[in-house]
Design an enzyme around this catalytic site. Structure first.
Site, PDB file in Angstrom:
ATOM      1  N   HIS A 174      27.934 -12.629  40.737  1.00 60.57           N
ATOM      2  CA  HIS A 174      26.605 -12.339  41.110  1.00 60.57           C
ATOM      3  C   HIS A 174      25.683 -12.846  41.877  1.00 60.57           C
ATOM      4  O   HIS A 174      27.220 -13.940  42.800  1.00 60.57           O
ATOM      5  CB  HIS A 174      25.884 -13.232  39.269  1.00 60.57           C
ATOM      6  CG  HIS A 174      25.695 -12.321  38.248  1.00 60.57           C
ATOM      7  ND1 HIS A 174      25.939 -13.166  37.441  1.00 60.57           N
ATOM      8  CD2 HIS A 174      26.203 -11.043  38.204  1.00 60.57           C
ATOM      9  CE1 HIS A 174      26.550 -12.087  35.569  1.00 60.57           C
ATOM     10  NE2 HIS A 174      26.208 -11.099  36.437  1.00 60.57           N
ATOM     11  N   GLY A 218      26.427  -3.456  40.539  1.00 63.60           N
ATOM     12  CA  GLY A 218      26.413  -3.747  39.557  1.00 63.60           C
ATOM     13  C   GLY A 218      25.347  -3.407  39.275  1.00 63.60           C
ATOM     14  O   GLY A 218      25.843  -1.866  37.920  1.00 63.60           O
ATOM     15  N   ASP A 229      28.835  -1.622  37.132  1.00 64.15           N
ATOM     16  CA  ASP A 229      29.685  -2.327  36.172  1.00 64.15           C
ATOM     17  C   ASP A 229      30.082  -1.225  35.359  1.00 64.15           C
ATOM     18  O   ASP A 229      31.463  -1.418  34.713  1.00 64.15           O
ATOM     19  CB  ASP A 229      28.846  -3.131  35.526  1.00 64.15           C
ATOM     20  CG  ASP A 229      28.441  -4.418  36.504  1.00 64.15           C
ATOM     21  OD1 ASP A 229      29.217  -5.118  36.887  1.00 64.15           O
ATOM     22  OD2 ASP A 229      27.226  -5.046  36.458  1.00 64.15           O
ATOM     23  N   ASP A 283      27.378 -16.017  37.275  1.00 64.77           N
ATOM     24  CA  ASP A 283      26.197 -17.299  37.237  1.00 64.77           C
ATOM     25  C   ASP A 283      25.330 -17.244  35.688  1.00 64.77           C
ATOM     26  O   ASP A 283      23.919 -16.081  35.434  1.00 64.77           O
ATOM     27  CB  ASP A 283      24.860 -16.380  38.337  1.00 64.77           C
ATOM     28  CG  ASP A 283      24.200 -17.373  38.588  1.00 64.77           C
ATOM     29  OD1 ASP A 283      24.173 -18.684  37.824  1.00 64.77           O
ATOM     30  OD2 ASP A 283      23.221 -17.772  39.720  1.00 64.77           O
ATOM     31  N   HIS A 335      20.269  -6.625  34.898  1.00 63.29           N
ATOM     32  CA  HIS A 335      21.220  -5.343  34.424  1.00 63.29           C
ATOM     33  C   HIS A 335      22.091  -6.512  33.146  1.00 63.29           C
ATOM     34  O   HIS A 335      23.126  -6.344  32.952  1.00 63.29           O
ATOM     35  CB  HIS A 335      21.968  -4.942  35.731  1.00 63.29           C
ATOM     36  CG  HIS A 335      22.743  -5.705  36.029  1.00 63.29           C
ATOM     37  ND1 HIS A 335      22.103  -6.946  37.111  1.00 63.29           N
ATOM     38  CD2 HIS A 335      23.659  -6.519  36.280  1.00 63.29           C
ATOM     39  CE1 HIS A 335      22.947  -7.157  37.530  1.00 63.29           C
ATOM     40  NE2 HIS A 335      24.065  -7.311  37.019  1.00 63.29           N
ATOM     41  N   ASP A 355      24.805  -4.444  31.098  1.00 60.18           N
ATOM     42  CA  ASP A 355      25.336  -3.913  31.893  1.00 60.18           C
ATOM     43  C   ASP A 355      27.004  -5.232  31.798  1.00 60.18           C
ATOM     44  O   ASP A 355      28.095  -4.726  31.701  1.00 60.18           O
ATOM     45  CB  ASP A 355      24.884  -3.255  32.953  1.00 60.18           C
ATOM     46  CG  ASP A 355      24.323  -2.260  32.850  1.00 60.18           C
ATOM     47  OD1 ASP A 355      24.390  -1.127  32.363  1.00 60.18           O
ATOM     48  OD2 ASP A 355      23.049  -2.360  34.107  1.00 60.18           O
ATOM     49  N   ARG A 387      32.455  -6.579  27.535  1.00 63.24           N
ATOM     50  CA  ARG A 387      32.942  -6.061  25.826  1.00 63.24           C
ATOM     51  C   ARG A 387      34.181  -5.757  25.957  1.00 63.24           C
ATOM     52  O   ARG A 387      35.380  -5.162  25.325  1.00 63.24           O
ATOM     53  CB  ARG A 387      31.972  -5.356  25.647  1.00 63.24           C
ATOM     54  CG  ARG A 387      31.873  -4.666  24.278  1.00 63.24           C
ATOM     55  CD  ARG A 387      31.018  -4.581  23.344  1.00 63.24           C
ATOM     56  NE  ARG A 387      30.983  -3.131  23.538  1.00 63.24           N
ATOM     57  CZ  ARG A 387      30.789  -1.976  23.618  1.00 63.24           C
ATOM     58  NH1 ARG A 387      32.495  -1.494  23.177  1.00 63.24           N
ATOM     59  NH2 ARG A 387      30.973  -0.708  24.477  1.00 63.24           N
TER      60      ARG A 387
END
Length: 125
Positions: free
Chosen positions: A12, A59, A64, A84, A91, A94, A100
């Protein structure tokens, strides 16, 4: 030597400097891997660390999702994602999807320096 052969590097905005510094510290180990990175992060790793890296989209613009697809297809061994935790992210959905998929497919996942060091098989400094 780590069992990791393909590794994605993502950070990030508030963690990009930290990831670049970490990559500089571990340039030799990272140089033995095939690296992927999202937009700006990948560009900074390439320019500031001098490592070849395949750059994907930013991203929020699909990077992502591209990494998630690579994980689902078995083309990515590990993911270093310096998140962060103190910043709100537009987002976020995402990011959650990528994490996941990494968990679902049992992909090596590091979200801070200590776990990134362990993923590379190097001592934490």
């Amino acid at each position: 030597m780590s069992a990791i052969k393909t590794l994605a590097l993502v950070a990030h905005d508030g963690k990009k400097d930290q990831l670049v510094a970490w990559a500089k510290l571990h340039k030799l180990a990272l140089g033995e891997l095939t690296l992927f990175g999202t937009g700006t992060t990948g560009g900074r790793i390439e320019a500031e660390v001098g490592l070849p890296i395949t750059r994907l989209q930013s991203g929020p613009l699909g990077g992502d999702a591209q990494l998630g697809a690579m994980i689902a297809e078995g083309r990515l061994d590990g993911l270093v994602f310096f998140i962060d935790p103190l910043s709100a992210l537009p987002h976020d959905v995402d990011v959650k999807s990528l994490l996941r998929l990494a968990i679902l497919y049992d992909t090596a996942l590091a979200v801070n320096e200590r776990t990134a060091d362990a993923l590379l098989g190097v001592a934490h400094t």
